[in-house]
Design a protein around this motif. Structure first.
Motif, PDB file in Angstrom:
ATOM      1  N   ALA A 185       0.829  -1.208   0.000  1.00 17.11           N
ATOM      2  CA  ALA A 185       0.000   0.000   0.000  1.00 17.11           C
ATOM      3  C   ALA A 185       0.862   1.256   0.000  1.00 17.11           C
ATOM      4  O   ALA A 185       0.440   2.306  -0.463  1.00 17.11           O
ATOM      5  CB  ALA A 185      -0.932  -0.009   1.208  1.00 17.11           C
ATOM      6  N   SER A 186       2.091   1.144   0.522  1.00 18.21           N
ATOM      7  CA  SER A 186       2.935   2.331   0.625  1.00 18.21           C
ATOM      8  C   SER A 186       3.729   2.585  -0.651  1.00 18.21           C
ATOM      9  O   SER A 186       4.361   3.627  -0.797  1.00 18.21           O
ATOM     10  CB  SER A 186       3.891   2.180   1.800  1.00 18.21           C
ATOM     11  N   ILE A 187       3.696   1.624  -1.576  1.00 19.70           N
ATOM     12  CA  ILE A 187       4.565   1.753  -2.756  1.00 19.70           C
ATOM     13  C   ILE A 187       4.180   2.959  -3.593  1.00 19.70           C
ATOM     14  O   ILE A 187       5.011   3.822  -3.904  1.00 19.70           O
ATOM     15  CB  ILE A 187       4.520   0.466  -3.614  1.00 19.70           C
ATOM     16  N   MET A 188       2.888   3.040  -3.946  1.00 20.14           N
ATOM     17  CA  MET A 188       2.453   4.134  -4.833  1.00 20.14           C
ATOM     18  C   MET A 188       2.682   5.512  -4.210  1.00 20.14           C
ATOM     19  O   MET A 188       3.319   6.369  -4.831  1.00 20.14           O
ATOM     20  CB  MET A 188       0.975   3.948  -5.223  1.00 20.14           C
ATOM     21  N   PRO A 189       2.161   5.729  -2.996  1.00 21.89           N
ATOM     22  CA  PRO A 189       2.402   7.050  -2.387  1.00 21.89           C
ATOM     23  C   PRO A 189       3.897   7.332  -2.234  1.00 21.89           C
ATOM     24  O   PRO A 189       4.338   8.461  -2.468  1.00 21.89           O
ATOM     25  CB  PRO A 189       1.735   6.946  -1.011  1.00 21.89           C
ATOM     26  N   GLY A 190       4.657   6.313  -1.910  1.00 21.72           N
ATOM     27  CA  GLY A 190       6.093   6.495  -1.717  1.00 21.72           C
ATOM     28  C   GLY A 190       6.769   6.915  -3.002  1.00 21.72           C
ATOM     29  O   GLY A 190       7.611   7.816  -3.030  1.00 21.72           O
ATOM     30  N   ARG A 191       6.380   6.259  -4.086  1.00 21.16           N
ATOM     31  CA  ARG A 191       6.973   6.607  -5.382  1.00 21.16           C
ATOM     32  C   ARG A 191       6.675   8.047  -5.747  1.00 21.16           C
ATOM     33  O   ARG A 191       7.535   8.788  -6.203  1.00 21.16           O
ATOM     34  CB  ARG A 191       6.372   5.710  -6.469  1.00 21.16           C
ATOM     35  N   ARG A 192       5.386   8.396  -5.534  1.00 20.07           N
ATOM     36  CA  ARG A 192       4.972   9.729  -5.914  1.00 20.07           C
ATOM     37  C   ARG A 192       5.763  10.759  -5.092  1.00 20.07           C
ATOM     38  O   ARG A 192       6.228  11.766  -5.619  1.00 20.07           O
ATOM     39  CB  ARG A 192       3.470   9.893  -5.696  1.00 20.07           C
ATOM     40  N   ALA A 193       5.903  10.473  -3.815  1.00 19.96           N
ATOM     41  CA  ALA A 193       6.608  11.426  -2.954  1.00 19.96           C
ATOM     42  C   ALA A 193       8.068  11.536  -3.371  1.00 19.96           C
ATOM     43  O   ALA A 193       8.650  12.624  -3.384  1.00 19.96           O
ATOM     44  CB  ALA A 193       6.499  10.979  -1.507  1.00 19.96           C
ATOM     45  N   ALA A 194       8.680  10.410  -3.749  1.00 27.05           N
ATOM     46  CA  ALA A 194      10.099  10.421  -4.072  1.00 27.05           C
ATOM     47  C   ALA A 194      10.356  11.095  -5.410  1.00 27.05           C
ATOM     48  O   ALA A 194      11.425  11.660  -5.650  1.00 27.05           O
ATOM     49  CB  ALA A 194      10.638   8.995  -4.093  1.00 27.05           C
ATOM     50  N   LYS A 195       9.350  11.029  -6.288  1.00 31.36           N
ATOM     51  CA  LYS A 195       9.541  11.581  -7.617  1.00 31.36           C
ATOM     52  C   LYS A 195       9.595  13.106  -7.598  1.00 31.36           C
ATOM     53  O   LYS A 195      10.245  13.742  -8.429  1.00 31.36           O
ATOM     54  CB  LYS A 195       8.387  11.117  -8.531  1.00 31.36           C
ATOM     55  N   LEU A 196       8.908  13.669  -6.618  1.00 26.29           N
ATOM     56  CA  LEU A 196       8.807  15.120  -6.536  1.00 26.29           C
ATOM     57  C   LEU A 196      10.168  15.713  -6.183  1.00 26.29           C
ATOM     58  O   LEU A 196      10.821  15.279  -5.241  1.00 26.29           O
ATOM     59  CB  LEU A 196       7.793  15.454  -5.438  1.00 26.29           C
ATOM     60  N   SER A 197      10.598  16.743  -6.969  1.00 22.94           N
ATOM     61  CA  SER A 197      11.877  17.359  -6.615  1.00 22.94           C
ATOM     62  C   SER A 197      11.640  18.253  -5.408  1.00 22.94           C
ATOM     63  O   SER A 197      10.555  18.797  -5.221  1.00 22.94           O
ATOM     64  CB  SER A 197      12.413  18.170  -7.790  1.00 22.94           C
ATOM     65  N   PRO A 198      12.656  18.406  -4.561  1.00 25.02           N
ATOM     66  CA  PRO A 198      12.486  19.192  -3.334  1.00 25.02           C
ATOM     67  C   PRO A 198      11.947  20.596  -3.620  1.00 25.02           C
ATOM     68  O   PRO A 198      11.140  21.110  -2.848  1.00 25.02           O
ATOM     69  CB  PRO A 198      13.887  19.261  -2.756  1.00 25.02           C
ATOM     70  N   VAL A 199      12.410  21.208  -4.728  1.00 24.42           N
ATOM     71  CA  VAL A 199      11.983  22.574  -5.011  1.00 24.42           C
ATOM     72  C   VAL A 199      10.483  22.630  -5.262  1.00 24.42           C
ATOM     73  O   VAL A 199       9.761  23.449  -4.704  1.00 24.42           O
ATOM     74  CB  VAL A 199      12.725  23.129  -6.238  1.00 24.42           C
ATOM     75  N   GLU A 200      10.006  21.677  -6.103  1.00 23.05           N
ATOM     76  CA  GLU A 200       8.573  21.648  -6.388  1.00 23.05           C
ATOM     77  C   GLU A 200       7.786  21.462  -5.106  1.00 23.05           C
ATOM     78  O   GLU A 200       6.770  22.115  -4.867  1.00 23.05           O
ATOM     79  CB  GLU A 200       8.245  20.469  -7.318  1.00 23.05           C
ATOM     80  N   GLY A 201       8.273  20.541  -4.288  1.00 21.22           N
ATOM     81  CA  GLY A 201       7.560  20.228  -3.050  1.00 21.22           C
ATOM     82  C   GLY A 201       7.519  21.412  -2.117  1.00 21.22           C
ATOM     83  O   GLY A 201       6.502  21.698  -1.492  1.00 21.22           O
ATOM     84  N   LEU A 202       8.632  22.118  -2.027  1.00 22.18           N
ATOM     85  CA  LEU A 202       8.688  23.251  -1.108  1.00 22.18           C
ATOM     86  C   LEU A 202       7.804  24.385  -1.585  1.00 22.18           C
ATOM     87  O   LEU A 202       7.361  25.217  -0.807  1.00 22.18           O
ATOM     88  CB  LEU A 202      10.128  23.753  -0.975  1.00 22.18           C
ATOM     89  N   ALA A 203       7.555  24.450  -2.906  1.00 24.22           N
ATOM     90  CA  ALA A 203       6.770  25.539  -3.458  1.00 24.22           C
ATOM     91  C   ALA A 203       5.281  25.313  -3.249  1.00 24.22           C
ATOM     92  O   ALA A 203       4.495  26.233  -3.382  1.00 24.22           O
ATOM     93  CB  ALA A 203       7.074  25.700  -4.937  1.00 24.22           C
ATOM     94  N   THR A 204       4.864  24.067  -2.931  1.00 23.41           N
ATOM     95  CA  THR A 204       3.423  23.813  -2.836  1.00 23.41           C
ATOM     96  C   THR A 204       2.851  24.411  -1.570  1.00 23.41           C
ATOM     97  O   THR A 204       3.552  24.640  -0.600  1.00 23.41           O
ATOM     98  CB  THR A 204       3.122  22.302  -2.834  1.00 23.41           C
ATOM     99  N   GLU A 205       1.578  24.614  -1.628  1.00 26.72           N
ATOM    100  CA  GLU A 205       0.866  25.198  -0.484  1.00 26.72           C
ATOM    101  C   GLU A 205       0.790  24.179   0.630  1.00 26.72           C
ATOM    102  O   GLU A 205       0.422  23.048   0.405  1.00 26.72           O
ATOM    103  CB  GLU A 205      -0.556  25.558  -0.917  1.00 26.72           C
TER     104      GLU A 205
END
Lengths: 837, 261
Positions: free
Chosen positions: A817-837
């Motif tokens: 169950a953690s594979i999909m969310p984990g992949r999605r989270a890992a794919k995101l570059s730190p900059v994109e992630g930090l820019a989100t609300e």
């Protein structure tokens, strides 16, 4: 607000995939349950209706119509003839059955013989080969039995009637085999009416008369009713053939209704679990949308509008998911029936039936469940202050106020339920215990917020050790205790029930095994009743069996009938001379093969089994023997060979037999093979080989089948709960995008991030499964105690391996169950992630 | 010609001259583009720049000038399309994700505008986070020095939500300093703070360059914040267009105003 709700669904479609899946599975379960019921009815209609095929009317005896009769009246040939003469009746035939035995060169078969209409118009007979029987010594038989017996058209067979009178009869045709579950145990034969009447003799009566009419059926019905009224046969009902089939099905499906009720309980469990997943999903989605909803409030949306917008979303999702679920169920069932038709041609009468109710009810239930489950989070959304839009939103953890009412109510239910459960277990009262379980489990679930988050936190801390990412995972797992509780509870329900039935089943198996061992002092016994072996042959066979793998010892016995005089009979509480079955054995060998040394006779002793004789000695022939009593079940009274000889019995009928002791380490599943092997060696039919291990393996098999079925049904609930775990995790990951990106910026590797999320899922899933198992073991043991304690000594047994498997499956599933969310989270570059609300 | 253009490229980026000054961070031909065709934006146009060790540099420029992109690329948070970024003798563009992550852990520190701290753990654990992610022990003496310098002694056991905005930023600074990285990046570190608290944090950052020899690169749009730096780099349309040494609020404001023209 409709367009807001719809565009929300569109925008956040991905967040709703899991909840749609969960609702669809829950609804599919319910729909399948209802469809199984209606399909069973349709299938029975197909097969029960066979006899009434082509008939317009059926006359039969219904004792309810006449208060003075209690027994069903049957019809005679005379009445059938009379009805044929009535105006409007074109054809009438009696449906009656006579029984006999048919012999071929090497076997005998039970036959059910019925009169058949040579024109094949009535009675459900359908010729597939040859012709209908016309003269007295002609008969037709059903295709599959004919094949079985190796009979073909033109053969002459011997047929015994019920009195054993034999006649030779010629097979002139073959008819289609019956699918009627009430008759298919017999070979079906048909004779001309006259021949049948001769064959059946005094039993030539009919249960029903099937009638074919001409013109207005009402008039014909009236005509037939009048005829019976004239004859003062008040209990005769005349109904249309369709009506009769419906009545018969209703009478027969009392049992399937129970099945439906049981299935409905499981469907209900699945739906409750689904409800928890829905509550969770909506809570999270709304929490994430706080700003957006508050902005709507600022722009002038009323509280109620906010709520109805959320409920509208739930409604749309409920409709979509329920329809998918019902379609899924219909497709699944249609597929299964098609498979059945393809694999088992004799089941061709199995029919799929879907009633409008069976389609609409699951859809409505699915929609209602979704909307009701979403109404709780919707109310919370309604209470949002407009200002929330302006507040920054990065609180570490949400304090969920555990409803004090819920806690008190839960505590009362749990306390009451546990008290009843323990009372039921102590007193051996299953109903009280069941009630206790029914009260205490929801009670404990209501209290889940008290022990689930703390368990997750505690185990998480212990598990984390020094690893920072695992420690963070443990903290994240209980960040929102309410969410964690709901997610874990959904899984806990399924696991509790699964482990409960596993423990209950295992304990029942062990206890039954023990009581079997006490009652059956031998593992296996083979008897040659029919004289197929004499004593010398039996000894030889016993030697052979001794060499079989899994057999530890064998010995032979001789079963002899001893005549007891009237006095002794009177001592036994019986009138007149009594016959006593003696088992003459070699005590030394006998003691090596039996499980209970109590039944081994000493010289001059007889072992009386199974009843209370109450006297120290018994007189047989001219001898007085010492009595040893046991409660074990045996087919005769063991006595030493030497002792038997001294009795001087005359003309005693004797047959030999073999006692087999099985190695203790032979698995229950191997017993059947062993029985078959022994059956092959001895030529005795395997059904005639009995004894303790055979009983044990039978009990074990029945319990195993039940366990498998129930586990499979509960697996649906577990599956839905696991979807819930994946859902919660992926939503939490969305919520923590910035935080995860911060961690990545500070030096958390992709793998570490993924393993952090996996740890979180495993903690929630694993702890839920662990708690569920603990509860399940407790419920299983208490339940088994209350159900079985009457049967004697209980043997508690916990299937550790199976339980560990359940835990392992939960953990592995949580990892997946953690594979999909984990992949999605890992794919995101730190900059994109930090820019989100 | 504005006065500050005279100092443009006081340092030349040829390899012969590089070793003369000790640079903590240097780039050569750094390019980065976003989007395709009509939406194509050249965020960095072959940027050559070097940041001297133990100096506090501010990068300024109007919105869309590429200052944030430059910083994200320098910090290994975002990937550049071409060129070189040298930190600690390594070219960031040649590293894979895991190596880059290790680089961030060990050689680079961060202070973001907001959401600097992991909310579930307390201040001390936040400060130690990069080291504990790497599975390394911290230097107690250095830890004490940093904590003392930033005045966080009494706040170590507090969770982030129990700290004021200024305290949160000081924790972030402490975290950045603790690994003694090659460079600390600040992304509007005082953007969310009131002016007094902001000044306090900026003073702390400046003194860390003076007293601890820490290299700091900060992106800001606030001339007051920039005035704490030793050097201000000015950017426009993806290129470095000027530098101001020993900046004051007035010189920075004037330079920004003329950039906007």
């Amino acid at each position: 607000m409709l367009h807001v709700a719809l565009s929300n669904i569109k925008t956040y479609a991905r967040r709703y995939i899991a909840v749609v899946l969960a609702v669809a599975i829950g609804t599919a379960f319910l729909a399948a349950t209802l469809a199984v019921n209606s399909s069973t009815q349709a299938t029975l209609k197909n097969s029960l209706g066979e006899s009434y095929k082509n008939a317009d009317l059926v006359a039969y005896s219904d004792p309810n119509l006449d208060p003075e009769t209690t027994e069903q009246t049957s019809f005679t040939l005379k009445e059938t003839d009379d009805i044929r003469k009535l105006s409007g009746v074109t054809e009438a035939y009696g449906l009656g059955y006579a029984y006999g035995q048919m012999h071929t060169s090497d076997n005998g078969y039970n036959v059910q013989v019925q009169p058949v209409d040579p024109k094949q118009g009535l009675g459900g007979m359908e010729l597939v080969e040859g012709r209908a029987p016309l003269s007295n010594n002609e008969m037709i038989i059903d295709q599959s039995h004919a094949e079985d017996m190796g009979i073909s058209v033109g053969d002459v067979v011997a047929l015994d009637d019920e009195q054993g009178k034999a006649q030779n009869i010629k097979i002139v045709g073959l008819q289609r085999s019956s699918t009627n579950p009430q008759t298919s145990a017999y070979a079906l034969a048909g004779m001309s009416e006259k021949a049948w009447s001769n064959f059946a003799g005094e039993q030539a009566n009919f249960n029903d008369i099937v009638i074919k009419g001409d013109g207005a059926l009402n008039a014909v019905t009236q005509e037939v009713q009048d005829y019976f009224a004239d004859k003062k046969m008040k209990d005769i009902a005349v109904v249309t053939a369709d009506q009769k089939v419906i009545d018969d099905v209703a009478q027969m499906t009392g049992g399937t209704d129970q099945l439906t009720v049981v299935l409905l309980i499981f469907a209900l469990i699945a739906l409750v679990v689904t409800g928890l997943v829905v509550v969770n999903t909506f809570s999270v989605v709304i929490a994430q949308r706080t700003r957006e909803l508050a902005l709507l409030r600022i722009l002038g949306a009323k509280r109620k509008q906010i709520r109805s917008s959320v409920l509208l979303e739930a409604l749309v999702i409920g409709v979509v998911a329920s329809v998918i679920g019902v379609l899924l169920a219909v497709a699944l069932l249609a597929g299964l029936i098609a498979l059945l038709h393809a694999l088992v041609p004799s089941m061709s009468y199995a029919a799929m039936a879907v009633t409008p109710v069976g389609l609409i009810v699951p859809i409505i239930v699915g929609i209602l469940m979704t909307v009701i489950a979403a109404s709780l989070p919707a109310r919370r959304a309604m209470k949002l202050a407009p200002l929330a839009a302006l507040r920054p939103f990065d609180s570490a953890s949400v304090k969920n106020r555990a409803g004090i009412v819920r806690i008190i109510f839960g505590a009362i239910l749990a306390a009451l339920g546990v008290a009843l459960l323990i009372f039921g277990a102590v007193k051996g009262d299953l109903i009280v215990a069941f009630l206790g379980g029914l009260l205490s489990f929801p009670g404990i679930l209501m209290l889940a917020s008290l022990f689930v988050p703390s368990s997750v936190a505690g185990i998480g801390k212990a598990f984390a050790g020094k690893s920072t990412s695992r420690r963070l995972a443990a903290l994240n797992a209980v960040r929102n205790p309410g969410r964690t509780t709901a997610t874990a509870t959904a899984l806990l329900i399924g696991v509790t029930l699964v482990s409960m039935i596993m423990v209950g089943g295992q304990t029942a198996k062990a206890s039954l095994n023990n009581s079997v061992a006490a009652e059956y002092p031998m593992d296996m016994a083979v008897s040659f009743f029919d004289g197929t072996a004499d004593e010398a042959k039996a000894k030889e066979l016993a030697e052979k069996i001794n060499d079989v793998d899994g057999v530890s010892a064998t010995t032979t016995f001789a079963s002899t009938t001893a005549e007891l005089d009237a006095d002794t009979g009177a001592d036994m509480g019986l009138d007149g001379p009594v016959q006593l079955q003696l088992l003459s054995v070699n005590p030394e060998e006998f003691s090596k093969t039996v499980l209970d040394q109590q039944i081994v006779p000493k010289p001059g002793e007889i072992v009386l089994t199974g009843w209370d004789f109450g006297k120290p000695t018994i007189k047989i022939g001219d001898k007085t023997l010492k009595v040893r009593e046991t409660s074990a079940l045996l087919s005769g009274s063991p006595i030493a060979e030497e002792t038997l000889k001294t009795l001087g019995l005359k003309n005693a009928q004797t047959y030999p037999g073999i006692i087999v002791k099985v190695d203790e380490d032979v698995a229950g599943s191997k017993i059947n093979e062993l029985v078959t092997e022994i059956s092959d060696i001895t030529g005795v039919d395997s059904s005639m080989i009995d004894g303790g291990v055979v009983m044990k393996s039978m009990f074990s098999q029945i319990i195993d089948v039940l366990l498998t079925i129930v586990s499979a049904l509960l697996a649906v609930a577990v599956l839905i709960a696991l979807i819930g775990v994946a859902n919660t995790l992926s939503l939490s990951v969305l919520e923590r995008t910035r935080e995860n990106s911060l961690l990545r910026a500070l030096g958390l590797k992709k793998k570490q991030l993924q393993s952090m999320l996996a740890t979180e899922a495993v903690l929630i899933g694993g702890v839920a499964a662990l708690l569920g198992m603990i509860l399940g073991v407790a419920y299983g043991l208490l339940g088994a105690q209350s159900a079985l304690s009457e049967m004697g000594k209980m043997t508690y047994s916990i299937p550790w391996l199976q339980l560990i498997a359940v835990l392992a499956i939960s953990i592995i599933a949580a990892l997946l169950a953690s594979i999909m969310p984990g992949r999605r989270a890992a794919k995101l570059s730190p900059v994109e992630g930090l820019a989100t609300e | 010609m504005p006065f500050w253009l005279g100092t443009l490229y006081s340092f030349s980026m040829t390899s012969e001259t590089l070793p003369k000054i000790d640079y903590a961070v240097a780039t050569r031909g750094l390019t980065k583009t976003y989007g395709h065709d009509s939406t194509r934006v050249e965020a960095l146009r072959s940027v050559d720049v070097a940041f001297a060790r133990s100096k506090f540099t501010a990068i300024m420029g109007p919105s869309g000038s590429g200052k944030s992109t430059l910083m994200h690329c320098l910090a290994g948070l975002d990937s550049a399309d071409g060129g070189e970024i040298i930190i600690g003798g390594k070219n960031l563009l040649s590293l894979n994700d895991d190596q880059l992550t290790e680089m961030r852990r060990e050689q680079i520190g961060f202070v973001f505008q907001s959401f600097n701290l992991v909310p579930t753990i307390n201040a001390q654990e936040n400060i130690l986070l990069p080291l504990s992610l790497a599975g390394k022990k911290h230097d107690e003496a250095w830890f004490d020095t940093v904590i003392k310098a930033l005045g966080l002694r009494d706040r170590l056991n507090h969770k982030p939500h129990e700290l004021s905005g200024g305290q949160q930023q000081r924790v972030a600074v402490a975290r950045a300093l603790l690994t003694r990285p090659e460079v600390v990046f600040g992304d509007e570190p005082t953007g969310n703070l009131d002016s007094r608290t902001g000044a306090e944090v900026l003073s702390l950052m400046r003194s860390s360059t003076r007293e601890m020899g820490q290299t700091i690169i900060m992106v800001t749009h606030d001339p007051v914040a920039a005035s704490y730096a030793d050097t201000v780099l000015l950017m426009k349309d993806g290129s470095i267009v000027g530098t101001i040494e020993e900046p004051t609020v007035a010189t920075v404001s004037e330079a920004l105003a003329s950039l906007a023209e």
